[in-house]
Design a protein around this motif. Structure first.
Motif, mmCIF file in Angstrom:
data_model
loop_
_atom_site.group_PDB
_atom_site.id
_atom_site.type_symbol
_atom_site.label_atom_id
_atom_site.label_comp_id
_atom_site.label_asym_id
_atom_site.label_seq_id
_atom_site.Cartn_x
_atom_site.Cartn_y
_atom_site.Cartn_z
ATOM 1 N N SER A 1 0.827 -1.210 0.000
ATOM 2 C CA SER A 1 0.000 0.000 0.000
ATOM 3 C C SER A 1 0.865 1.267 0.000
ATOM 4 C CB SER A 1 -0.940 -0.004 1.212
ATOM 5 O OG SER A 1 -1.956 0.953 1.060
ATOM 6 N N PHE A 2 1.804 1.329 -0.952
ATOM 7 C CA PHE A 2 2.701 2.477 -1.104
ATOM 8 C C PHE A 2 2.008 3.539 -1.944
ATOM 9 C CE2 PHE A 2 5.985 4.804 -3.385
ATOM 10 C CZ PHE A 2 6.912 5.092 -2.393
ATOM 11 N N VAL A 3 1.975 4.797 -1.438
ATOM 12 C CA VAL A 3 1.365 5.911 -2.177
ATOM 13 C C VAL A 3 2.264 7.138 -2.070
ATOM 14 C CG1 VAL A 3 -1.005 5.092 -1.840
ATOM 15 C CG2 VAL A 3 -0.002 6.681 -0.182
ATOM 16 N N LEU A 4 2.124 8.058 -3.039
ATOM 17 C CA LEU A 4 2.890 9.307 -3.058
ATOM 18 C C LEU A 4 1.952 10.493 -3.239
ATOM 19 C CD1 LEU A 4 5.865 8.311 -5.401
ATOM 20 C CD2 LEU A 4 5.982 8.676 -2.928
ATOM 21 N N ASP A 5 2.381 11.666 -2.766
ATOM 22 C CA ASP A 5 1.595 12.875 -2.958
ATOM 23 C C ASP A 5 1.828 13.443 -4.355
ATOM 24 O OD1 ASP A 5 4.083 14.037 -2.873
ATOM 25 O OD2 ASP A 5 3.725 15.199 -1.048
ATOM 26 N N GLU A 6 1.276 14.638 -4.619
ATOM 27 C CA GLU A 6 1.354 15.223 -5.949
ATOM 28 C C GLU A 6 2.788 15.514 -6.381
ATOM 29 O OE1 GLU A 6 -1.101 18.653 -5.935
ATOM 30 O OE2 GLU A 6 -2.974 17.528 -6.105
ATOM 31 N N THR A 7 3.658 15.816 -5.429
ATOM 32 C CA THR A 7 5.047 16.130 -5.778
ATOM 33 C C THR A 7 5.873 14.890 -6.059
ATOM 34 O OG1 THR A 7 5.937 16.059 -3.506
ATOM 35 C CG2 THR A 7 4.898 18.111 -4.226
ATOM 36 N N GLY A 8 5.394 13.727 -5.620
ATOM 37 C CA GLY A 8 6.153 12.500 -5.797
ATOM 38 C C GLY A 8 7.331 12.369 -4.867
ATOM 39 N N THR A 9 7.380 13.173 -3.800
ATOM 40 C CA THR A 9 8.526 13.144 -2.893
ATOM 41 C C THR A 9 8.164 12.701 -1.482
ATOM 42 O OG1 THR A 9 8.235 15.480 -2.317
ATOM 43 C CG2 THR A 9 9.668 14.971 -4.184
ATOM 44 N N GLU A 10 6.870 12.613 -1.159
ATOM 45 C CA GLU A 10 6.430 12.174 0.155
ATOM 46 C C GLU A 10 5.251 11.220 -0.005
ATOM 47 O OE1 GLU A 10 6.200 15.211 3.372
ATOM 48 O OE2 GLU A 10 6.619 16.622 1.742
ATOM 49 N N GLY A 11 5.099 10.320 0.956
ATOM 50 C CA GLY A 11 3.984 9.396 0.879
ATOM 51 C C GLY A 11 3.893 8.526 2.109
ATOM 52 N N TYR A 12 3.216 7.392 1.952
ATOM 53 C CA TYR A 12 2.997 6.458 3.062
ATOM 54 C C TYR A 12 3.069 5.034 2.536
ATOM 55 C CZ TYR A 12 1.253 10.616 5.439
ATOM 56 O OH TYR A 12 1.142 11.863 5.985
ATOM 57 N N LEU A 13 3.368 4.125 3.440
ATOM 58 C CA LEU A 13 3.267 2.704 3.141
ATOM 59 C C LEU A 13 2.763 1.991 4.387
ATOM 60 C CD1 LEU A 13 5.719 0.704 4.428
ATOM 61 C CD2 LEU A 13 7.084 2.021 2.849
ATOM 62 N N SER A 14 2.318 0.748 4.182
ATOM 63 C CA SER A 14 1.871 -0.091 5.295
ATOM 64 C C SER A 14 2.808 -1.275 5.408
ATOM 65 C CB SER A 14 0.444 -0.572 5.059
ATOM 66 O OG SER A 14 -0.433 0.518 4.877
ATOM 67 N N SER A 15 3.012 -1.743 6.649
ATOM 68 C CA SER A 15 3.967 -2.827 6.863
ATOM 69 C C SER A 15 3.715 -3.498 8.206
ATOM 70 C CB SER A 15 5.398 -2.284 6.816
ATOM 71 O OG SER A 15 6.340 -3.301 7.058
ATOM 72 N N ASN A 16 4.015 -4.779 8.258
ATOM 73 C CA ASN A 16 4.001 -5.499 9.543
ATOM 74 C C ASN A 16 5.427 -5.783 9.997
ATOM 75 O OD1 ASN A 16 4.747 -7.463 7.717
ATOM 76 N ND2 ASN A 16 3.290 -9.002 8.433
ATOM 77 N N ARG A 17 6.358 -4.917 9.612
ATOM 78 C CA ARG A 17 7.771 -5.094 9.929
ATOM 79 C C ARG A 17 8.006 -5.127 11.434
ATOM 80 N NH1 ARG A 17 10.448 -0.172 6.928
ATOM 81 N NH2 ARG A 17 9.137 -1.087 5.316
ATOM 82 N N ALA A 18 9.191 -5.612 11.800
ATOM 83 C CA ALA A 18 9.548 -5.751 13.210
ATOM 84 C C ALA A 18 9.557 -4.394 13.908
ATOM 85 C CB ALA A 18 10.919 -6.411 13.329
ATOM 86 N N ASN A 19 9.319 -4.436 15.207
ATOM 87 C CA ASN A 19 9.330 -3.250 16.065
ATOM 88 C C ASN A 19 8.182 -2.292 15.790
ATOM 89 O OD1 ASN A 19 11.807 -4.101 17.303
ATOM 90 N ND2 ASN A 19 12.905 -3.291 15.513
ATOM 91 N N GLY A 20 7.158 -2.767 15.081
ATOM 92 C CA GLY A 20 5.968 -1.960 14.893
ATOM 93 C C GLY A 20 5.091 -2.015 16.142
ATOM 94 N N ARG A 21 4.032 -1.226 16.119
ATOM 95 C CA ARG A 21 3.154 -1.167 17.286
ATOM 96 C C ARG A 21 2.064 -2.217 17.242
ATOM 97 N NH1 ARG A 21 0.203 4.396 19.457
ATOM 98 N NH2 ARG A 21 -0.617 3.508 21.394
ATOM 99 N N GLY A 22 1.656 -2.606 16.031
ATOM 100 C CA GLY A 22 0.542 -3.535 15.926
ATOM 101 C C GLY A 22 0.753 -4.571 14.853
ATOM 102 N N ASN A 23 -0.366 -5.089 14.343
ATOM 103 C CA ASN A 23 -0.339 -6.117 13.310
ATOM 104 C C ASN A 23 0.200 -5.540 12.003
ATOM 105 O OD1 ASN A 23 -1.680 -7.812 11.065
ATOM 106 N ND2 ASN A 23 -1.894 -9.069 12.905
ATOM 107 N N ASP A 24 -0.469 -4.496 11.508
ATOM 108 C CA ASP A 24 0.015 -3.691 10.385
ATOM 109 C C ASP A 24 0.060 -2.242 10.839
ATOM 110 O OD1 ASP A 24 0.141 -5.746 8.322
ATOM 111 O OD2 ASP A 24 -2.041 -5.749 8.408
ATOM 112 N N ASP A 25 1.091 -1.522 10.430
ATOM 113 C CA ASP A 25 1.232 -0.119 10.792
ATOM 114 C C ASP A 25 1.395 0.729 9.539
ATOM 115 O OD1 ASP A 25 1.088 -0.523 13.543
ATOM 116 O OD2 ASP A 25 3.245 -0.893 13.701
ATOM 117 N N ILE A 26 1.074 2.020 9.672
ATOM 118 C CA ILE A 26 1.287 2.980 8.597
ATOM 119 C C ILE A 26 2.589 3.734 8.872
ATOM 120 C CG2 ILE A 26 0.422 5.084 7.495
ATOM 121 C CD1 ILE A 26 -2.407 4.082 8.071
#
Length: 661
Positions: free
Chosen positions: A385-410
């Motif tokens: 769930s990787f997304v970018l803003d209009e500038t293409g330089t900032e965005g978000y992703l989702s992950s269940n990587r280690a040291n996260g707070r929950g099952n899946d994190d943003i």
């Protein structure tokens, strides 16, 4: 009697064990994997030798992303030599997700020997080298979790105007909590928050209550210009969840729109089905092309990426993006950026762990090549769930990587460096001639100079800069006014080029009384004005200065007497006939004779340059062995005397002159 009692007891235990496994299988078939694991573990305690139960424990934990448990149970099978080929592949993937890359590669090679035709192996067989490659550009990204993450799941962040919409298992606000049997977490609901300057998501509240169901809602995608939303949702009927013939609750894509500033249901995607899933919608910047994931028949693997085009009020039949994007594994969560780049997640292309994020730049409208986004966008776990803003330089992703707070994190993602190329040429505004020796600088929006270069003889310049900003291109040159151009890079893709012509205007100057040059040439990389030129003749094979030649040279010498900084250049040539060395010697003697004659007239020898070129600079085709007429050969037999002045001409220039370097 004792033997009979033992037999009855054993029979009861065996019957209880069968009932336990049957109940576990039922939970497994209903995708209630947490419940299934409890039952299978109970069955394992009663019968630790049951291979079927061990394999089911591995697979149930795999469905929940418990890769440490998957590794444990599959290792038990392998140690007992009860493994099947697919167990080896699953074991290698669990080891990879647990960061044990060396072991993962060893077991992947074991599997490759048994299943060399499996396309997943060819990509991953040089796993260790690939992992090192994916770590090498880690400084390109800054990644940090957002503060709203909970012990449940938060995923699918997407941009809507100045806000972020996402899905979360955190119900809140007195909502009814229904748990999803797959992982015993509440179903996903939609929330919206404001985007903070540091990328955090704040002021969170429920999103679009009229679009909410009691089951999974999201992820979503927006067409903000038309205020349309595309939603992933469970297949829900009037009586609740609807299952297909295999007991699977499939996903569907639904549409929503705004009415009086409230979101309302507007129908569903016409290619939804009761027998397969469509989900993870991503609408492009035009609002006409919808990308989505589906396991519809005819694909390349489990789930593939498709697109459908909206035209004349109808959605086209879905198009599969093909084998460059889709694999024998699963491709999920497509996102199409403003500049047309496709991002998606896959476990079939190989990478750092489970699902990795990939990108693909279209070539002629077709996605032909893919690229792993590398660490730290990707991790040993699932990244999606990787997304970018209009500038293409900032965005978000989702992950269940280690040291996260929950099952899946943003996670907030900042792309620190996306290389793009600014190319250009410096020109004279009036004549459009290229400018040699212009100083070209690149400055950022704050006016800080980043790079500087001097234009060579082709007048061109080139700089690599970071995408997403406006850059100021500044040009300076002696006798010219400084000029600037602003270059925007927001809409460029990585490694794209943009071209700019920078025009400089010559300063107004007083006439210095010098004649206007006939043309411009170059000498040792510096501009050279050709004030006047003429040709002198010699008898065949001779080099003495005859009266006609002397008269011509005398006229040119007058320029040197009148203008102290002018000089003379003498260039002598022959045709291709005769011996090469003799021709070279002849031209050097002729050039020398002209030089001596000019010196005899009292001209400083330092103001005279001369050279013989033999037959090395022919003006036409008449080289050795080429049949030519006498007239054609005569073109090449020449001795030219030029009156020159070093440097650029600053006086008034007429339109008839052609200036070049």
């Amino acid at each position: 009697m004792v033997i009979f009692l033992l037999a009855v007891c054993y029979s009861n235990q065996a019957s209880a064990q069968k009932i336990t496994i049957r109940m576990a299988d039922k939970s497994y078939d209903e995708f209630a994997f947490v419940e299934a694991i409890d039952l299978y573990e109970f069955a394992y305690e009663k019968d630790p030798e049951n291979t079927y139960v061990i394999r089911r424990l591995a697979d149930s934990n795999r469905q929940l992303g418990n890769t440490e448990e998957v590794e444990k149970w599959l290792k038990l099978l392998i140690d007992r030599r009860k493994e099947e080929p697919e167990d080896l592949f699953a074991y290698s993937q669990a080891l990879k997700s647990n960061g044990k890359y060396l072991e993962a590669e060893q077991w992947l090679q074991e599997y490759a020997e048994l299943r060399p035709e499996d396309g997943r192996v060819n990509i991953q067989i040089s796993l260790l080298e690939y992992i090192r490659f994916l770590h090498q550009d880690s400084a390109r990204y800054d990644i940090r979790p957002v503060s709203l993450n909970t012990e449940g799941s938060e995923l699918g962040a997407t941009f809507y105007r100045n806000q972020i919409v996402f899905s979360s298992t955190h119900a809140g606000n007195g909502m009814i909590v229904r748990k999803y049997k797959w992982n015993e977490l509440p179903y996903l609901d939609l929330f919206v928050g404001d985007r903070a300057p540091n990328g955090d998501i704040i002021h969170v509240k429920p999103f679009a209550p009229k679009l909410r169901t009691n089951y999974h809602d999201g992820p979503v995608s927006f067409d903000p210009r038309a205020d349309k939303v595309y939603i992933t949702r469970n297949n829900v009927g009037k009586s609740g969840l609807k299952k297909d013939d295999d007991g699977v609750v499939n996903l569907k894509i639904l549409f929503g729109g705004k009415e009086n500033d409230r979101w309302e249901y507007r129908g569903e995607f016409p290619f939804n089905s009761e027998s397969y899933s469509t989900g993870h919608p991503a609408i492009d910047a035009s609002g006409k092309v919808l990308y989505f994931a589906s396991n519809m028949p005819g694909g390349y693997g489990g789930s593939d990426i498709y697109f459908s085009v909206f035209n004349d009020g109808f959605w086209s039949e879905p198009f599969n993006l093909g084998p460059k994007v889709n694999t024998q594994g699963n491709e999920f969560f497509p996102f199409i950026s403003n500049d047309g780049v496709l991002y998606f997640s896959s476990n079939g292309h190989g990478g750092l762990g489970g699902l990795d994020v990939f990108s693909s730049v279209p070539e002629g409208g077709v996605f032909k090549e893919i690229e792993n986004m590398g660490y730290p966008v990707n991790s040993p776990k699932d990244d999606f769930s990787f997304v970018l803003d209009e500038t293409g330089t900032e965005g978000y992703l989702s992950s269940n990587r280690a040291n996260g707070r929950g099952n899946d994190d943003i996670y907030y993602v900042k792309l620190n460096y996306i290389p793009v190329i600014i190319r250009g040429v410096a020109r004279d505004r009036d004549t459009r001639d290229i400018l040699v020796g212009a100083k070209i600088s690149v400055a950022n929006e704050l006016g800080d100079t980043l790079f500087t270069s001097i234009t060579p003889k082709d007048g061109q310049f080139e700089f690599e800069v970071n995408k997403g900003k406006d850059y100021i291109i500044n040009g300076q040159k002696t006798y010219y006014f400084t000029n600037e151009a602003v270059v925007e890079t927001q809409k460029l893709r990585q490694n794209d080029e943009t071209f700019v012509e920078l025009f400089l205007e010559m300063e107004a100057v007083d006439e210095d009384g010098y004649p206007e040059p006939k043309r411009m040439e170059e000498e040792n990389g510096e501009p050279l004005q050709i004030i006047e030129n003429d040709y002198v003749g010699f008898d065949i094979g001779r080099w003495e200065i005859e009266s006609a030649a002397a008269t011509t040279i005398d006229q040119l010498i007058e320029f040197l007497k009148k203008y102290p900084d002018m000089e003379i250049r003498i260039e002598s040539h022959t045709d291709s006939r005769g011996d090469d060395e003799e021709n070279m010697l002849l031209t050097k003697r002729r050039a020398r004779a002209a030089f001596e004659y000019i010196r005899s007239k009292g001209i400083d020898p330092l103001r005279v340059g001369y050279e013989g070129f033999g037959e090395t600079r022919l003006l036409n085709k008449c080289d050795d062995g080429v049949e030519c007429s006498e007239a054609e050969h005569a073109v090449n037999m020449r001795t030219e005397v030029k009156v020159v002045r070093k440097g650029e001409y600053r006086g008034k220039r007429s339109k008839r002159n052609v200036f070049y370097f």
